[in-house]
Motif scaffolding. Structure first.
Motif, short mmCIF file in Angstrom:
data_model
loop_
_atom_site.label_atom_id
_atom_site.label_comp_id
_atom_site.label_asym_id
_atom_site.label_seq_id
_atom_site.Cartn_x
_atom_site.Cartn_y
_atom_site.Cartn_z
N UNK A 259 20.90 1.53 -28.86
CA UNK A 259 20.66 2.50 -27.79
C UNK A 259 20.17 3.82 -28.39
N UNK A 260 19.39 4.54 -27.60
CA UNK A 260 18.94 5.87 -27.99
C UNK A 260 19.14 6.84 -26.83
N UNK A 261 19.42 8.09 -27.17
CA UNK A 261 19.35 9.16 -26.18
C UNK A 261 18.51 10.27 -26.80
N UNK A 262 17.35 10.49 -26.24
CA UNK A 262 16.43 11.51 -26.75
C UNK A 262 16.05 12.42 -25.58
N UNK A 263 16.21 13.73 -25.78
CA UNK A 263 15.94 14.71 -24.72
C UNK A 263 16.71 14.38 -23.45
N UNK A 264 17.93 13.88 -23.63
CA UNK A 264 18.78 13.60 -22.49
C UNK A 264 18.53 12.29 -21.79
N UNK A 265 17.52 11.53 -22.24
CA UNK A 265 17.16 10.28 -21.58
C UNK A 265 17.64 9.09 -22.41
N UNK A 266 18.39 8.19 -21.79
CA UNK A 266 18.88 7.00 -22.48
C UNK A 266 17.84 5.88 -22.41
N UNK A 267 17.79 5.08 -23.47
CA UNK A 267 16.91 3.92 -23.48
C UNK A 267 17.48 2.88 -24.43
#
Length: 257
Positions: free
Chosen positions: A100-108
């Motif tokens: 999982x990633x969270x970049x600039x507040x967005x999860x993906x």
């Protein structure tokens, strides 16, 4: 000998001597990447029992300011779990070992996995662990962990069970950890997660981690000419070693000013 020592956690330096002569890069040229359990906070008996000192959030806030946002947590925990323990953290997150990633507040999702297989794995591991109350099961979005911290003598039993189960699950593999075994998707790792996060960024990476799962990330950071820091006494590819989370926080606080 503890079973985790037989499976890759034997201290390379029996005296546990620190190697704290760390030369950090200039703030304008640094990317700070930090493991959570065992690195920023002390290991707890249960994953939900972690105590997060106030200085951890204060340090992350200071790092965000000094490094212009180039700060990330890189953890085996899910993004949701890290958000629970550090609700004020606004940096990037590489969660669930890079799944999982969270970049600039967005999860993906960094990779895809079969939800039905994950559910089956979690049910089977839970049924197995119910036979021995010393085991602890930790479900994750992309897999499952079997902890044997409360009964180190059961390490071999945990390994044999989880290894057989992982081999039966197409697209998944076994990941040894400190007194735990995790089944997770193939192609997932903290090093791969860091690569996805940083891309071609040329800032100097700094990484600190304590577990076997951190070794690929420590190796990657060292290959990139960064600062690699092992927390604890276990064998490592890292260039530097510190005794525990308090020592890491001390060094980072001095560097950040």
């Amino acid at each position: 000998m503890m079973y985790y020592e037989m499976t890759g956690f034997m201290p390379k330096h029996p005296d546990g001597q620190e190697r704290p002569d760390i030369r950090f890069p200039d703030h304008s040229n640094a990317w700070l990447l930090l493991d959570f359990d065992g690195s920023l906070v002390e290991i707890a008996d249960r994953p939900d029992g972690v105590d997060v000192p106030d200085r951890v959030q204060a340090l992350l806030d200071r790092a965000q300011e000094r490094l212009d946002g180039r700060v990330a947590l890189v953890s085996g925990r899910s993004v949701e779990s890290l958000e629970h323990f550090l609700p004020g953290f606004r940096g990037s997150i590489v969660g669930t070992h890079g799944a999982e990633l969270r970049i600039d507040g967005t999860r993906s999702r960094a990779v895809e996995w079969d939800e039905a297989t994950v559910s089956r794995l979690q049910r089977v591991v839970a049924d197995f662990a119910a036979l021995r109350p010393e085991f602890l099961v930790e479900p994750k979005p992309s897999g499952v962990v079997l902890h044997y911290r409360q009964a180190e003598e059961l390490g071999a039993l945990a390994l044999h069970f989880m290894e057989a189960l992982s081999q039966a699950a197409e697209g998944f593999r076994l990941q040894p950890a400190l007194m735990a075994y995790e089944i997770k998707p193939e192609g997932v790792g903290k090093d791969a997660g860091i690569k996805r996060l940083l891309g071609d960024d040329r800032h100097v990476p700094i990484y600190a981690g304590d577990d076997l799962t951190d070794e690929p990330a420590l190796g990657l950071v060292r290959e990139r000419g960064g600062v690699s820091i092992k927390i604890g006494q276990c064998e490592t590819v890292a260039e530097h070693r510190l005794a525990g989370p308090s020592q890491l926080l001390d060094h980072l606080e001095r560097w950040l000013g």
